[in-house]
Enzyme design. Structure first.
Site, PDB file in Angstrom:
ATOM      1  N   SER A 543      36.653  67.512  22.613  1.00 10.78           N
ATOM      2  CA  SER A 543      37.423  66.420  23.184  1.00 10.78           C
ATOM      3  C   SER A 543      36.953  66.181  24.619  1.00 10.78           C
ATOM      4  O   SER A 543      35.785  65.876  24.839  1.00 10.78           O
ATOM      5  CB  SER A 543      38.915  66.732  23.108  1.00 10.78           C
ATOM      6  N   HIS A 658      42.102  64.837  15.030  1.00 11.01           N
ATOM      7  CA  HIS A 658      41.406  65.240  16.249  1.00 11.01           C
ATOM      8  C   HIS A 658      40.970  66.703  16.197  1.00 11.01           C
ATOM      9  O   HIS A 658      40.087  67.111  16.933  1.00 11.01           O
ATOM     10  CB  HIS A 658      42.309  64.996  17.459  1.00 11.01           C
TER      11      HIS A 658
END
Length: 686
Positions: A543, A658
């Site tokens: 991320s 995610h």
């Protein structure tokens, strides 16, 4: 792996890769996946590591972390039999026993099969104090966007004709058993540019969702508008709405009700950079991320909620806790009789108990294991039982119950030793960054490690959003890396919260190079101390940490021989136009701003990879259904590197959000792929 040169050096050439399910994009993804999987899964070690990872992930010896509600413990569990997972409960007495008797509340595997959906469980919100009326969040494939459906936890059944939202980011919360506060996508003009709700609405039982009454509205440029309920000690429930103007600047409003009619919202007169917390004995807690009155950034303070509700003003403000230059607050939880807080000093933490005596706050330390991480887990303001977790790099997690009424601490659950740590050591060191800042980092390794520069070493970092990287026990890291002779390093670089808000704010926007200089300083010290050498040094981040990885291999390709770049941001001139990217302008700056945009162009990995530079072979990991960080970042970076003739590996999970994995089997596969890659690059390197 991929070695031809082709056109594609303009940004426009790669825009088709932002079409998440576009035929051309998916065809390229599948080709990259196939090539990478062929290499990694054909390694004879792959099946072994995948089996070890799956054994750990599916083990029934995992700690079943719980929430505590009305005398019951509630847990969400996944294993080989419950791949999607099961929401289950037990009594506290049974939970604390060696043989917990669990009662199924909701089986997600059975639900997915019955409905033909790829459901991923995202949690539940139940109305206190009975916790019978619940809204269950379900995501299709692991996306952040989910639906909320009303479920009765007593009858264990979906409520016929009950509340149900459409798939959307945002959600709902209970005001009472017949009323929801809801913020979801109601169509054009109701979502922000960041993709989050812009309106707050009140929704009555039996009413169509589209008929819910709007009572507040934000701006399209906001991050989002979040509805919430503040429950007072007497059981009264007050409407509180937070307008997130930026990722770090908030306006918080109380919405009074008179005879059931909503009144004009009253803004809390608190700093924009602050976080309103819970109410304890009439005192509303407030965490400061900027100086205010006589108080400092990082302080936890409190004020009278009754006074505010009487006249909309805040009078006396009381100091709860103030960190020094080497300390920070990791988080707190509230029980019926105390506030419990985790406080860290040089990235190792301890637990404290706080109380309010109507005049001032007092505190005392609690007796939990030292030299690791102590985290406040599940707490409930109606109960004195709290759950506290302790762990370190080499000591498995232990979950304790702590009774804040009696002061009694009890070991509830513990992890087994998944790897042999008896011959290992974890040490903390400090590197000197470019501007002289001392940057802490931990090194975990065998006691027999020789300082000869040959050790395969994995350096992990994140460096953003005030997220602290604390010592933690990872069974898979121990089994798949440390037991394979690897050295693990955790860098506590700026941008995180290890030393409070100032440590984070030092790396915001155009100051972000400090974060990257910190990481480089740690890598250089590992090499200088002969723990490793560039051909044996790998790095990993996901991320925002994926952005860190991209910057590292484009700025200092000479330092590393392996890069695990997971669910990354890489195109920093378009990040704000992709999915939730607009919400991160407060962290990174705006590409449209002349100064901030110029800086972002300077660090953007996608814009700084060059055909005439030798880069380490990077392993990109992402997910098609990640609706937070767009998979287009990894795709476009891979394509540009392909155009320039650079080698790379690529794996995009078609499901999974995610976290890049929708279930434990896929997680085990991803972990095995990563570690085979690291072993090939760092241990097999000659």
């Amino acid at each position: 792996m991929i070695g031809y040169t082709a056109p594609g050096q303009t940004d426009a050439d790669h825009l088709y890769l932002e079409e998440v399910l576009g035929d051309k994009a998916i065809a390229e993804v599948k080709a990259w996946n196939e090539s990478s999987l062929n290499r990694l899964t054909s390694d004879p070690r792959f099946a072994v590591l995948e089996g070890q990872a799956l054994e750990i992930l599916n083990s029934k010896d995992k700690i079943p972390y719980v929430s505590y509600r009305n005398g019951e413990t509630h847990n969400f569990w996944q294993d080989a039999q419950s791949v999607r997972g099961v929401w289950r409960k037990s009594s506290l007495e049974s939970y604390l026993s060696a043989d917990t008797k669990w009662e199924t509340v909701l089986d997600i595997d059975a639900l997915a099969t019955a409905e033909g959906k790829n459901w991923v469980y995202k949690g539940n919100d139940c109305l206190s104090p009975e916790y019978e009326h619940c809204m269950v969040s379900l995501s299709d494939g692991g996306k952040d966007a989910a639906i909320q459906r009303e479920f009765n936890a007593r009858t264990k059944s979906w409520v016929e004709g009950g509340f149900i939202t459409k798939e959307s980011k945002g959600g709902s919360t209970w005001l009472d058993k017949d009323t929801q506060l809801v913020g979801v996508d109601f169509g054009p003009g109701t979502m922000t540019a960041s993709g989050y709700p812009m309106t707050a609405r009140i929704w009555k039982r039996g009413e169509a969702l589209g008929s819910a009454q709007e009572f507040m509205r934000g701006e399209p440029s906001d991050v989002g508008l979040w509805t919430g309920v503040h429950e007072r000690a007497d059981g009264g429930r007050e409407i509180v709405v937070t307008r997130a103007v930026t990722f770090y600047d908030n306006e918080v409003f109380w919405v009074p009700r008179k005879d059931g009619v909503l009144q004009k919202p009253v803004k809390f007169p608190v700093p924009a950079k602050s976080n309103l917390g819970s109410e304890f004995k009439g005192q509303m807690l407030l965490t400061l991320n900027e100086d205010w009155r006589t108080f400092k950034t990082g302080d936890l303070v409190s004020f009278s909620m009754d006074d505010f509700m009487a006249n909309g003003e805040i009078g006396t403000v009381n100091l709860v806790y103030r960190p020094d230059a080497r300390s920070s607050m990791n988080g707190y939880g509230q029980t019926k009789s105390k506030i419990l807080m985790s406080i860290s000093r040089d990235v190792t933490s301890a637990a404290y108990e706080f109380d309010w005596d109507d005049k001032a706050w007092r505190s005392r330390p609690l007796d939990f294991p030292a030299n690791g991480t102590v985290a406040i887990g599940a707490t409930n303001d109606k109960e004195d039982i709290a759950f506290i977790n302790s762990e370190s790099f080499l000591s498995p997690s232990t979950l304790w119950t702590y009774d804040t009424g009696s002061g009694v601490k009890t070991k509830a659950k513990g992890l087994p030793d998944w790897f042999d740590a008896s011959n290992m050591v974890a040490e903390q060191f400090f590197a000197t960054s470019k501007d002289g800042t001392q940057v802490p980092y931990f090194v975990v390794h065998s006691k027999a490690t020789k300082l000869d520069g040959t050790n395969p070493t994995l350096l992990y970092g994140y460096g953003g959003f005030e997220a602290s990287m604390n010592p933690s026990y990872s069974a898979t890291r121990g089994k798949l890396w440390l037991e394979q002779g690897g050295v693990y390093v955790l860098a506590n670089i700026r941008g995180g919260g290890e030393y409070g808000p100032k440590w984070h704010q030092a790396g915001l926007k155009t100051n972000r190079q400090r974060i990257y200089d910190d990481f480089i300083s740690v890598a250089e010290k590992l090499i200088a101390d002969k723990i490793t050498a560039p051909k044996h040094l790998g790095i990993e981040g996901g991320s925002n940490g994926g952005l860190l990885m991209g910057v590292m291999f484009t700025q200092r390709p000479d330092l590393f021989n392996a890069v695990v770049c997971a669910v990354p941001l890489l195109d920093m001139l378009r990040f704000d136009q992709l999915l939730a990217g607009a919400s991160w302008v407060g962290e990174y700056g705006s590409p449209a701003d002349p100064v901030e945009g110029a800086f972002l162009r300077k660090i953007s990995p996608y814009h700084n990879v060059k055909a005439d530079v030798k880069y380490p072979e990077v392993f990109f990991l992402t997910s098609t259904k990640d609706d937070r960080v767009h998979p287009g970042h990894a795709r476009k970076m891979a394509r540009r590197m392909q155009d320039q003739g650079h080698d790379f590996l690529y794996y995009e999970n078609i499901d999974g959000g995610h976290s890049a994995a929708a279930n434990l089997k896929e997680t085990a596969k991803r972990l095995a792929l990563q570690h085979i890659y690291l072993l090939q690059k760092l241990r097999d390197a000659k």
